[in-house]
Scaffold this active site. Sequence first.
Site, PDB file in Angstrom:
ATOM      1  N   HIS A   1     -27.991  75.222 -32.477  1.00  0.00           N
ATOM      2  CA  HIS A   1     -27.248  74.021 -32.807  1.00  0.00           C
ATOM      3  C   HIS A   1     -26.915  74.150 -34.367  1.00  0.00           C
ATOM      4  O   HIS A   1     -27.868  74.731 -35.086  1.00  0.00           O
ATOM      5  CB  HIS A   1     -28.063  72.918 -32.599  1.00  0.00           C
ATOM      6  CG  HIS A   1     -28.466  72.459 -31.126  1.00  0.00           C
ATOM      7  ND1 HIS A   1     -29.346  73.337 -30.233  1.00  0.00           N
ATOM      8  CD2 HIS A   1     -27.991  71.494 -30.379  1.00  0.00           C
ATOM      9  CE1 HIS A   1     -29.220  72.769 -28.890  1.00  0.00           C
ATOM     10  NE2 HIS A   1     -28.760  71.753 -29.123  1.00  0.00           N
TER      11      HIS A   1
ATOM     12  N   ASP B   1     -29.785  73.087 -36.297  1.00  0.00           N
ATOM     13  CA  ASP B   1     -31.177  73.911 -36.257  1.00  0.00           C
ATOM     14  C   ASP B   1     -31.268  74.883 -37.479  1.00  0.00           C
ATOM     15  O   ASP B   1     -32.365  75.102 -37.808  1.00  0.00           O
ATOM     16  CB  ASP B   1     -31.252  74.734 -34.962  1.00  0.00           C
ATOM     17  CG  ASP B   1     -31.510  73.964 -33.910  1.00  0.00           C
ATOM     18  OD1 ASP B   1     -31.641  72.964 -33.922  1.00  0.00           O
ATOM     19  OD2 ASP B   1     -31.149  74.375 -32.588  1.00  0.00           O
TER      20      ASP B   1
END
Lengths: 365, 365, 365, 365
Positions: free
Chosen positions: C56, C59
Amino acid sequence: MSTDYVPSREDRFSFGLWTVGWQGVDVFGSAVRPPMPAERAVYKLAELGAYGVNFHDNDVFAFDATPAERDERIGAFRKALTETGLVVTTATTNLFGHPMFKDGAFTANDREIRRFALAKVMRNLDLAADLGARTYIFWGGREGAESGGAKDIRAALDRYAEGLNLLCEYVREQGYEIRFAIEPKPNEPRGDLYLPTVGSVLAFIATLDHPEMVGVNPEVAHEQMAGLNVLHAVAQAWEAGKLFHIDLNDQAPGRYDQDFRFGSANVKSAFGLVKFLEDVGYDGPRHFDAHAYRTEDYDGVRDFARGCMRTYLILRERARQWNADGEIQALVAELGQRGRRGLGYERLDQLTMELLLGVRGENLS
Amino acid sequence: MSTDYVPSREDRFSFGLWTVGWQGVDVFGSAVRPPMPAERAVYKLAELGAYGVNFHDNDVFAFDATPAERDERIGAFRKALTETGLVVTTATTNLFGHPMFKDGAFTANDREIRRFALAKVMRNLDLAADLGARTYIFWGGREGAESGGAKDIRAALDRYAEGLNLLCEYVREQGYEIRFAIEPKPNEPRGDLYLPTVGSVLAFIATLDHPEMVGVNPEVAHEQMAGLNVLHAVAQAWEAGKLFHIDLNDQAPGRYDQDFRFGSANVKSAFGLVKFLEDVGYDGPRHFDAHAYRTEDYDGVRDFARGCMRTYLILRERARQWNADGEIQALVAELGQRGRRGLGYERLDQLTMELLLGVRGENLS
Amino acid sequence: MSTDYVPSREDRFSFGLWTVGWQGVDVFGSAVRPPMPAERAVYKLAELGAYGVNFHDNDVFAFDATPAERDERIGAFRKALTETGLVVTTATTNLFGHPMFKDGAFTANDREIRRFALAKVMRNLDLAADLGARTYIFWGGREGAESGGAKDIRAALDRYAEGLNLLCEYVREQGYEIRFAIEPKPNEPRGDLYLPTVGSVLAFIATLDHPEMVGVNPEVAHEQMAGLNVLHAVAQAWEAGKLFHIDLNDQAPGRYDQDFRFGSANVKSAFGLVKFLEDVGYDGPRHFDAHAYRTEDYDGVRDFARGCMRTYLILRERARQWNADGEIQALVAELGQRGRRGLGYERLDQLTMELLLGVRGENLS
Amino acid sequence: MSTDYVPSREDRFSFGLWTVGWQGVDVFGSAVRPPMPAERAVYKLAELGAYGVNFHDNDVFAFDATPAERDERIGAFRKALTETGLVVTTATTNLFGHPMFKDGAFTANDREIRRFALAKVMRNLDLAADLGARTYIFWGGREGAESGGAKDIRAALDRYAEGLNLLCEYVREQGYEIRFAIEPKPNEPRGDLYLPTVGSVLAFIATLDHPEMVGVNPEVAHEQMAGLNVLHAVAQAWEAGKLFHIDLNDQAPGRYDQDFRFGSANVKSAFGLVKFLEDVGYDGPRHFDAHAYRTEDYDGVRDFARGCMRTYLILRERARQWNADGEIQALVAELGQRGRRGLGYERLDQLTMELLLGVRGENLS
């Protein structure tokens, strides 16, 4: 009958501080609302017509607060109580938020953690007694496991009992007028929680040293998570003389812990519950343990809190209508005298639905 | 360790007569298998290695059997027991099949039905005692409601207790060495059943006149229907000294009552349960209350019954391996001594899975 | 056959960065593990035998990172990929964590938010393309509602489609070799999520402008939350040519999103899924979208990640054994030729269970 | 607005013959009501204000009826239709009751059974066309499995499609003005049913030879069994132009198939559904696929049928009020223009609840 549904203190509505203070942090997202100090929650709830609050220790002060910070926070909270006249109906220890409790508190395998947990409860019991709380809630949010091998269940149940026995003893020694209420929940945040249902709590209480001091705090959402009929559970608790408190909210079965506004998911079930509480003369707080949707700001939180109370009042009125409805009562009077004929339950249920929806008009007996 | 998994009488496996006799009638379809007389079920189960049977009265003779028919059917059943050496571990009354029980038996609003139900139980208690059954099961299949108004729950619970009190008295008067075991179920065939979980039964027992005579009969599928952890429920019953019997089968959570072959839906949960029963020294019947898929003929029924027992034996062996596995036991020994470090549950659970799947080999401590 | 179950890159195991980086924040508690930078996750996963990662955007870098911070974070991530040889199999946009997405991204009622969300995706598509990701995942974590009136469902579905159409167009314009995979989920963190199941996603894809660019990313836990059979869902997606990716983990039905280690909750279901993927020749990543229990430190996270892969390898071996087992294959060959006789499914299922538990030995056909 | 809630033919209410004819046979008990011939059901439904019926072939004549018996039964049915003016809205084949279908019909492994099933459908299609039915329902009550190995899922889906393709061809050849509607269900009576949800049916239709001839028949209870939001499913079907029919009833999530009276379990969900159907202008039958509680005699069945229709009419009135309520509509108008403020969903939902409960009075815009 009244149609304005404005709560008053006589209605005995209470809220957890966290319910209006929840900032919306969940597994997938961060806070959507600014922090709300405990005293602010008290003022807001008083405005809305509540008469009492429940508090978790760490709703008022932080886990790692210094003594001075702790005193300051308690002072502000106490001042708000005094100014508003709100009572502290119940108190609780937060034994689930801090990483140290990641494997439970009373049932943790680690003895040091169990001891720390007991000390934390005792300290908050002192505060609770001082603030006038008469009921102390135990929700074992991390008392459980994901993996079968992780904990010896029998040892866990023994430790749970040992912890409560010791705390009962403490309350007796201190002479506090406090009784305990255990709140069951089937799962979340642990894979499985111990004492998952009202029934399991009732059975557990019987194994304690002072069962007379301990009751149950059923929560609508927690029974419904397991798809159980919350009214049946509450009725069993009542019959056992153990309905020491109740948490009202709502929840779709078989899902994550939703803590929705009372009556917003299953209003028929909520109606049955309100009717039961009123019919049997339950005189404890009508306590809301729920929170506003994460989409809301504090205006929405106010709408949420007001909505919980309004829905209760509407359903209470509907319950009185049900008891006064001639056609319904005629059916009720017949229950047990229909032999092997059809039992008329479709008709009774449909009449109940129509009454609930407000289309029965006046059918007074 | 044995790897043949052939059951013997010492393993104490038992089956309900209905489990092999079920003809496959369900809500949507008619019988797929011919009727199986009780005595035939006895011979078949004996061949397969079972040591005992449970019977519902109407598994042996029809509800409306004449006295002569009843005697003939009981005679044939008794003869089969004698010839095979199978024991009657438990007996039950069918209080759910006949239309008269459509609204329950002990909790029916109609007093005549409650009385009839009690008489039916007493008559079958006489037979049960005569056949040597030491445990008498109560499953209240119609004790519940679909509609909140239909029954007063408090009255229903009172009537339930009254019925059991009267039956306890009857057993005492007759001098039978029989104790009772109540089997909880959350729903089906009623919308909600009373006494839905093991916990609620344990709590209910405490309200009876002779609690020492009454225990619980947990059924794997019934707890799992509500998504509850059956092992946690069984452990609580065991700790309370109330695990009088157990019904083994399997079930996916949140569905209709599936009564699948033991271990066939959730083998990890089944493993935990077998391990618990063996570890604590439960010495009652390992009773299977399940049935073959409706796709099967009687060969499939035999496969089903044999499969239940084989899976139990495999899991029992795995449980012994778990207790003897050095790496696993080293982790277990550490539980409680890891302070605030990571608790090693992922590793323990993964080792358990690998042991269960048969890839741990020998890791004896 | 191999019995060591050590993963290699050829096994095509991948993990989300978040899966090892999750700090254990949940609704009831704070972080139990320190933050893990993306590059550190890459090195760790490479050590354990993974071949790829999903990320993501947030992340790798924070939502509010400055351009310099963003570049620095991406640089470190890229360096780790280069040094380890791990590939980026898939990428995703976090459209659920920030408060602005509290009512959804593509389906938000507020147009500005929908636009912002699209821009965020586009920017991350550029990065994904640059990093070599060939599949881009869409999980609409906030695309849903708690209250029926809050969103017009038809408008919401239209907006969802509009957003994906625009993004397909963007990918085509940029000439990226990227295809989309939508990940369904029934609920949590919203009361109800749109596109709740694999079936609903497949149906939705057919309404898009470029259905050939869009597939489904089934997640085991998400189907099981609704009590659905995940293999049936995956098979339907495969038959439709739409199994673009798969998320492996585990979950008890009817509960909160548990994201357990693959195979740890329902190993029979996991076996069926592995067997299917191997039998049909699925050649995409075997992607784990799960996390270690909150009781664990980073040693436990390693055990968790290794356990996911080991269990897959064990089950893959078991699947091969099933295909080579003479007795099982003889039964399979008979399916369809048993007329109206019993169908032998009890026997087949029991043999499967025994094979799974490792007690079938060698029964090669 | 009308407050009498008496149905008329213009309301387009229809019932399955089985819904009033169900005798109460379930897994645990025998019939509680005498058989009801199809023609009697027609006269009764006409009296109550219905305008149409659905029939399964074996609701009218027995599976093993002789040609003469079949003709006689159809004759009586046809006469009742003529005399009452009721229309046959839809027809269905019973492919689940007879033992031969124990492993499914279209997806049975046995080719002979698949062929028999197709022939049975064709024969009933002739009858359906002759009786004027324009929609033909497919509910695959045995199309599924309990055991993963029992059926090759891909083959099963292929066979399902093959069967429907052949039947589409048959309808085209015969020139019937009939279209198909597939009814999904997640489980029961099989462990897992194929095509478990509305989404999966929509996706499946796209794989057929004549997708334009085939739509979906969502059933409230079937989506709710899996805990899914039925309105979201219906909306997706509507958007796809595939809402060919709808089955209205009610059900608690995560339980056996309850087929309760419409609106009796979750009236808020029922309200949302009625509002949707009315708002979008759905012009098909409002079809009730439910049954009276097993506690009832035929008076109760009448109460049940009347109750379904009354509740629909009450909710339709409430939907109109919602659309005319000034305060509510002001909130709705604001959706999408609240920026990042709180979204007002608590207030909107509470107003909706109060309107539903009949305490909003007149707030016309």
